[in-house]
Design a protein around this motif. Structure first.
Motif, PDB file in Angstrom:
ATOM      1  N   GLY A 176       2.866  10.935   3.534  1.00  0.00           N
ATOM      2  CA  GLY A 176       4.158  11.104   2.867  1.00  0.00           C
ATOM      3  C   GLY A 176       5.316  10.630   3.730  1.00  0.00           C
ATOM      4  O   GLY A 176       6.268  10.015   3.234  1.00  0.00           O
ATOM      5  N   ASP A 177       5.236  10.886   5.040  1.00  0.00           N
ATOM      6  CA  ASP A 177       6.320  10.478   5.942  1.00  0.00           C
ATOM      7  C   ASP A 177       6.430   8.960   6.021  1.00  0.00           C
ATOM      8  O   ASP A 177       7.530   8.408   6.073  1.00  0.00           O
ATOM      9  N   GLN A 193       0.189  12.402  -4.835  1.00  0.00           N
ATOM     10  CA  GLN A 193       0.184  11.563  -3.637  1.00  0.00           C
ATOM     11  C   GLN A 193      -0.541  10.239  -3.881  1.00  0.00           C
ATOM     12  O   GLN A 193      -0.108   9.198  -3.397  1.00  0.00           O
ATOM     13  N   ILE A 200       5.422   6.800   3.744  1.00  0.00           N
ATOM     14  CA  ILE A 200       5.899   6.284   2.450  1.00  0.00           C
ATOM     15  C   ILE A 200       7.415   6.464   2.345  1.00  0.00           C
ATOM     16  O   ILE A 200       8.134   5.576   1.895  1.00  0.00           O
ATOM     17  N   LYS A 201       7.887   7.606   2.806  1.00  0.00           N
ATOM     18  CA  LYS A 201       9.312   7.893   2.748  1.00  0.00           C
ATOM     19  C   LYS A 201      10.109   6.868   3.555  1.00  0.00           C
ATOM     20  O   LYS A 201      11.150   6.389   3.145  1.00  0.00           O
ATOM     21  N   LYS A 202       9.583   6.542   4.722  1.00  0.00           N
ATOM     22  CA  LYS A 202      10.320   5.675   5.628  1.00  0.00           C
ATOM     23  C   LYS A 202      10.208   4.197   5.249  1.00  0.00           C
ATOM     24  O   LYS A 202      11.205   3.467   5.281  1.00  0.00           O
ATOM     25  N   TYR A 203       8.996   3.755   4.905  1.00  0.00           N
ATOM     26  CA  TYR A 203       8.765   2.319   4.696  1.00  0.00           C
ATOM     27  C   TYR A 203       8.315   1.953   3.282  1.00  0.00           C
ATOM     28  O   TYR A 203       8.326   0.776   2.922  1.00  0.00           O
ATOM     29  N   GLY A 204       7.839   2.943   2.531  1.00  0.00           N
ATOM     30  CA  GLY A 204       7.282   2.649   1.218  1.00  0.00           C
ATOM     31  C   GLY A 204       5.773   2.539   1.268  1.00  0.00           C
ATOM     32  O   GLY A 204       5.174   2.322   2.323  1.00  0.00           O
ATOM     33  N   GLN A 255       1.837   8.032  -5.708  1.00  0.00           N
ATOM     34  CA  GLN A 255       2.872   7.493  -4.815  1.00  0.00           C
ATOM     35  C   GLN A 255       2.379   6.302  -4.005  1.00  0.00           C
ATOM     36  O   GLN A 255       3.162   5.489  -3.548  1.00  0.00           O
ATOM     37  N   ALA A 277      12.013   2.634  -2.062  1.00  0.00           N
ATOM     38  CA  ALA A 277      12.213   3.906  -2.763  1.00  0.00           C
ATOM     39  C   ALA A 277      12.727   3.687  -4.176  1.00  0.00           C
ATOM     40  O   ALA A 277      12.563   4.546  -5.045  1.00  0.00           O
ATOM     41  N   THR A 329      14.423  -2.255  -1.100  1.00  0.00           N
ATOM     42  CA  THR A 329      14.421  -0.792  -1.000  1.00  0.00           C
ATOM     43  C   THR A 329      13.234  -0.224  -1.794  1.00  0.00           C
ATOM     44  O   THR A 329      13.320  -0.014  -3.004  1.00  0.00           O
TER      45      THR A 329
END
Ligand SMILES: [Zn+2]
Length: 851
Positions: free
Chosen positions: A627-628, A111, A630-634, A114, A8, A6
């Motif tokens: 950002g999208d 960003q 990164i949110k979904k897959y890292g 991240q 996140a 995971t």
């Protein structure tokens, strides 16, 4: 113990730990060799796009790799923060440019973090900060003191409604102002220039030193500098003491000159114009003054001109020739005049035909006919005709001979000319570094003393987009006393082109907090040149040329030792997204509005849509927000995809399925490592079994290949493939309690660490390590592991494959042949037959030819 991957959870955790432990900071350990990794710094627009992600991921892999390879690495980041968008935001949204810029910077900094980019934030710079632009101003004054900064009149875009100067970006394709919609006029203003032309020859010849640059970029720079070798010639004006001076690369055609052309605003134009032509010449000059340079010179634009009534003499033929003015001749280029040779120049041929000017051929092909009529310009070299004593001479020799004759007679001489022009750095805008000059009625342009730098931008300013620039309207700021004589004087109200800020920012990072100098000489000489620079091809010319120019001037001012700032340059390709385009209307359709993406139809018109990959942009609805992803897959998956999908210098097509593929690969690595019980590889080291040797060979092949892929040309995509192969070999291995398996697991993680830094760190710790994987050495090849014990040899009889045999890896040709003769595979087909010939290809096959 089973656990799920995971991102996140693990990514923000490690980002924080690295920051706390100072892992991203530049090592000052001088026993290590230095490596300066540099990304082109972004304009702080507020949002990181995929192009940024690609640029900065590439540099980050290099920086992390070099740290693991034992270098002290400088990997800095900053902001190219002055410029028009902030000022437009101020005009449109009533927010101060400084505030708008700061908001954007902090958003983008988050960003970057991240993404797990290991920038040394201790050295962050922003070009709009007074601690930075103080030194931009100081460097400007170094140029000024060296005689390399000067003022002259130049043309600006003028909005007659808002009464303001416009930047080129504020003029639309129809030549209208972005705000008022007025047709933009051209106006002369006194502006500042840097004398880059003094360095033209060095900037050209030193390109040869840049062996780590793409050839294409060097060629673009060479073309921009545009060196031409030729002659300077003077044509005496009839009835005057002056001459029309021209530069030509074709002195061999001088007997074919049938007219000369001046720029309409050439100083001689008015004086050669005869009274009967005066009105026409003035009207024409006025009309041309509203045309842009492109309109005047582009190949496909009409070339227009009129006679002035004046005449000159072609000194070679002694004949009188007319003096014209034309739109395609620019006063600021070369001598501001050209000679017309219609028989041997495409543009002149068309112009002469249109205007019924004489066309005299003076060059013919070697075996050509001098009397043949000319239907088009002959622009090649050849043999001279109609050229007096030079008749019959080939062009190259004639060029020299004509120059010699001109020199002897005092008509001209050999000359080199460059296309490069001096750099106009004045901007009539607020959001830039003020030019640190005071204009005194007694002393002229006076440098602001060092102690008074920076000349700060006043903060209380009104942004209307109308009238004079915001600075020029502030009387309290403008009116000062002359630093030299104390007379009331006025500040320069122009600010500097933002290319000034970016032409030296790489010199600030090694000593970013110095508050008594732009940089310390020792530190600069230690860190410079940049070892690897990475950025977009759109900066191939101006930014790189200006940075090279600055470096050379500062070297000549004895401020640093290097002559070239960037040792190696990588220009990364674009990131392209899938677009659905209606080729009939030229419009793009949003994917979510299309019913069936396999046969896409325009929902409005019913047209079949074309599916093409184009550079990601809002207007094409094909952008993917970092950002999208990164949110979904890292972040690790985003990085892996970008590195794997295409070689760094090639364009990259965004494909969701391939992103998914990299996520699956990282999941496989996760399972491989988490299922491996730490400590279980501790079996005592004896001699290796055959499968252990095989696995160890796979491990070291991966090390060898990845290391080679990451040298010089940085082939990240093939390096990732090698890691995938190694992970497959580890999955297939049966000897999971062997120390070789443990070596494989740790090697895979260390190879992966620069690419997918978070997952590598997490799994490294799960193996029981307490220090960071990013402080470990990068795996080193043991070439003895590559040697195979045995090799497989194919047995053929009469060219037909009949089986394979295993032979010792060190077997020579005779031993291989003997083993083959004895093998069952061969004997079944050769026994009892006469062997005519045996062909042995070592390492591959043995072929028996039988009768
Ligand atoms: Zn003065």
């Amino acid at each position: 113990m089973e656990s799920r991957y995971t991102p996140a959870d693990i990514e923000p955790k490690w980002q924080q730990v690295w920051m706390q432990q100072g892992l991203n900071q530049t090592s000052e350990d001088s026993s290590k060799e230095k490596f300066y990794a540099l990304s082109m710094f972004p304009y702080p627009s507020g949002d990181l796009h995929m192009g940024h992600v690609r640029n900065y991921t590439i540099v980050d892999v290099i920086a992390r790799l070099k740290r693991m390879q034992g270098y002290r690495v400088l990997n800095p980041m900053g902001w190219d923060a002055f410029g028009l968008p902030a000022e437009n935001a101020a005009i449109e949204r009533n927010i101060h440019p400084a505030k708008w810029t700061q908001q954007n910077i902090s958003q983008m900094r988050d960003q970057f973090n991240q993404l797990g980019i290991s920038f040394d934030w201790e050295r962050e710079i922003a070009t709009c900060s007074p601690d930075y632009y103080r030194w931009t101003q100081w460097i400007f004054l170094e140029f000024f003191k060296a005689g390399l900064a000067y003022q002259k009149d130049a043309t600006v875009n003028w909005d007659p409604i808002d009464q303001t100067v416009l930047a080129n970006e504020q003029v639309d394709a129809d030549g209208k102002s972005w705000r008022s919609g007025a047709i933009v006029e051209r106006k002369q203003l006194r502006q500042w220039f840097l004398k880059i032309t003094d360095y033209a020859e060095q900037l050209l010849t030193d390109l040869d030193q840049l062996t780590g640059w793409p050839e294409r970029v060097k060629l673009m720079q060479a073309n921009w500098i545009g060196k031409s070798v030729g002659a300077y010639l003077e044509f005496p004006i009839v009835g005057m003491a002056e001459n029309v001076a021209v530069f030509t690369t074709r002195p061999d055609t001088v007997y074919g000159v049938t007219y000369v052309v001046l720029a309409p605003d050439h100083p001689l134009t008015q004086r050669v114009t005869t009274p009967d032509r005066q009105a026409a010449v003035d009207a024409f000059a006025q009309e041309v003054s509203t045309q842009t340079e492109l309109e005047r010179t582009a190949e496909d634009k009409p070339k227009r001109g009129i006679p002035t009534g004046g005449t000159a003499i072609n000194p070679f033929t002694g004949e009188e020739i007319p003096i014209w003015i034309a739109n395609y001749v620019l006063v600021e280029y070369g001598t501001g005049a050209v000679m017309g040779v219609p028989a041997h120049d495409v543009r002149d041929f068309v112009f002469a035909q249109q205007n019924e000017l004489a066309i005299v051929p003076v060059i013919i092909p070697e075996d050509g006919d001098a009397a043949a009529p000319l239907t088009a310009a002959y622009t090649e070299s050849g043999v001279l005709v109609n050229s007096a004593e030079f008749d019959g001479m080939p062009s190259p020799a004639a060029k020299q001979a004509v120059i010699q004759k001109a020199e002897k007679a005092g008509w001209g001489n050999a000359r080199i000319q460059y296309r490069l022009r001096d750099w106009l750095i004045s901007r009539q805008r607020y959001w830039g570094a003020p030019i640190p000059i005071v204009h005194c009625p007694n002393c002229g342009a006076v440098a602001v003393p060092d102690a008074e730098l920076p000349v700060k931008l006043p903060e209380d300013v009104e942004f209307s987009g109308r009238g004079a620039s915001p600075l020029a309207k502030l009387d309290a700021w403008v009116n000062v006393l002359c630093p030299t004589c104390g007379t009331p004087a006025k500040r320069e109200t122009d600010t500097m082109d933002t290319f000034m800020d970016s032409s030296w920012y790489f010199l600030r990072y090694p000593d970013a907090k110095n508050d008594h100098a732009a940089f310390d000489r020792t530190k600069i000489n230690d860190w410079m040149p940049v070892d690897q620079y990475v950025g977009g091809i759109e900066h191939a010319i101006l930014h790189l040329l200006y940075s090279r120019f600055f470096t050379k001037v500062l070297r000549d001012r004895n401020l640093l030792n290097v002559s070239e700032p960037f040792q190696r340059l990588l220009t990364q390709g674009m990131v392209q997204g899938k677009t659905y385009k209606n080729s009939r209307t030229g419009k793009y359709v949003i994917a979510t509005q299309i019913k069936d993406l396999t046969t896409p139809i325009d929902p409005e018109t019913g047209d079949q849509l074309e599916v093409v990959y184009e550079k990601m942009s809002k207007s094409k609805y094909n952008g993917v927000a970092p950002g999208d992803v990164i949110k979904k897959y890292g972040a690790d998956t985003a990085r892996m995809f970008i590195l794997f999908k295409a070689p760094p210098e090639k364009d990259l097509e965004w494909e969701d399925a391939d992103v998914e593929g990299q996520f699956r690969f990282l999941n496989r690595v996760w399972r491989l490592v988490t299922e491996f019980a730490p400590g279980s590889g501790a079996r005592s080291q004896g001699s290796l079994s055959k499968p252990e040797k095989e696995l160890r060979r796979s491990i070291h092949i991966a090390i060898k290949e990845v290391t080679e892929d990451l040298q010089g040309d940085y082939q990240f995509n093939t390096a990732v493939s090698e890691m995938m192969k190694l992970s497959n070999a580890l999955s297939d291995a049966t000897l999971k309690d062997s120390p070789v398996y443990a070596e494989g697991i740790e090697t895979l993680l260390r190879l992966l660490a620069p690419f997918a830094p978070h997952i590598a760190e997490e799994l490294w710790h799960q193996l029981g390590h307490t220090d960071s994987i990013h402080t470990q050495p990068f795996p080193i090849l043991d070439s003895s592991a590559l040697v195979a014990d045995e090799m497989t040899i194919v047995i053929q009889v009469m060219g037909k494959t009949r089986g394979t045999i295993q032979v010792p890896a060190q077997a020579d040709k005779d031993a291989i042949e003997q083993a083959a003769r004895n093998s069952d595979a061969a004997r079944r087909h050769i026994d009892g037959k006469a062997i005519k010939k045996v062909i042995v290809v070592p390492g591959k096959l043995v072929n028996f030819v039988v009768g």
